[in-house]
Design a protein around this motif. Sequence first.
Motif: not given
Length: 298
Positions: A17-22, A36-39, A42-45, A55-58
């Motif tokens: 929880g120190e960082m959000s995925p974005v 970037v590669e997404l893995v 800690g999150f589920n798209l 994530m697309r906006a980022a």
Amino acid sequence: MRFGISIYGVSRKIRTGEMSPVRAFERICEMGAEVVELVPFGFNLVETPELKAEMRAASARCGVPIGNYSLNANFLMLTPEKYREEMARVKKHIEMTSDMEIPTIRVDSAAFSRPMSENTIEKFEEELPLIVSTYEELCDYAKPLGLTVLLENHGFHANGSERVRQIMTSVKRDNFAHQLDVGNYTCVDDIPEIAIKKMIGFAKTIHMKDFYIRPAHRDPGGAVEFNCENSWFRSVNGSFLRGSILAQGDIDIWDVMRTVKNSSFDGDIYLEYEGMEECEYGTHVSFSNMKRIYNEVV
């Protein structure tokens, strides 16, 4: 060819929880990632469509594309019902990857924590027809969606240059390719510097990764089975392995980079940091080393 970073390298901060995925995505872009590669650790798209949009906006905001989505999966040693459930789950991730306009998805066939006693060559030969038919079904599902399915040399079973090469040549689909992970060959005691020479021709993407390697008779202490992120762990034949900052471990990254540079490979190279150091620091130094060494070698 583009130099990228896998979000896996900072995933421990996402999980705590120190960082959000974005924010993790933004941070690795700040380090200079060109892709970037997404893995999804800690999150589920699939389950959080609002995060998919974020994530697309980022990606658009940072001007850095998402080049690959990397998914853990297991299709072996399952009942028919569990196999169908896993196939349905993975296909949802394929759909999501297509929705996000990510061109490739890496999908495993064997569980990372599969019992070591089940990782024999005899078991691999027995399961090879199922591995092949599974990837062919996934490729057939992914092709109309514009996706290429990637097989990574991962874990302790569907790994090693000879086994992966056999899978690659057995799956008869043109949207099937290899995600070559430099460090993972050590998990099955394959020599990375040699394995890469045999496998670079199959590679569409590369994970650049380094390990400390100690022989089985030199126990460094603190080894944990199946934990490749925060401790020493053991290879199939008992060697001790631990993730390191790239070029600080025991793999000859200069030799690896020379092989890549002198090949016809023109895909994305992702830094995948897996060491014990503070993960932002480890990722940043590793990424800098990756680019520098590629430019140094001839």
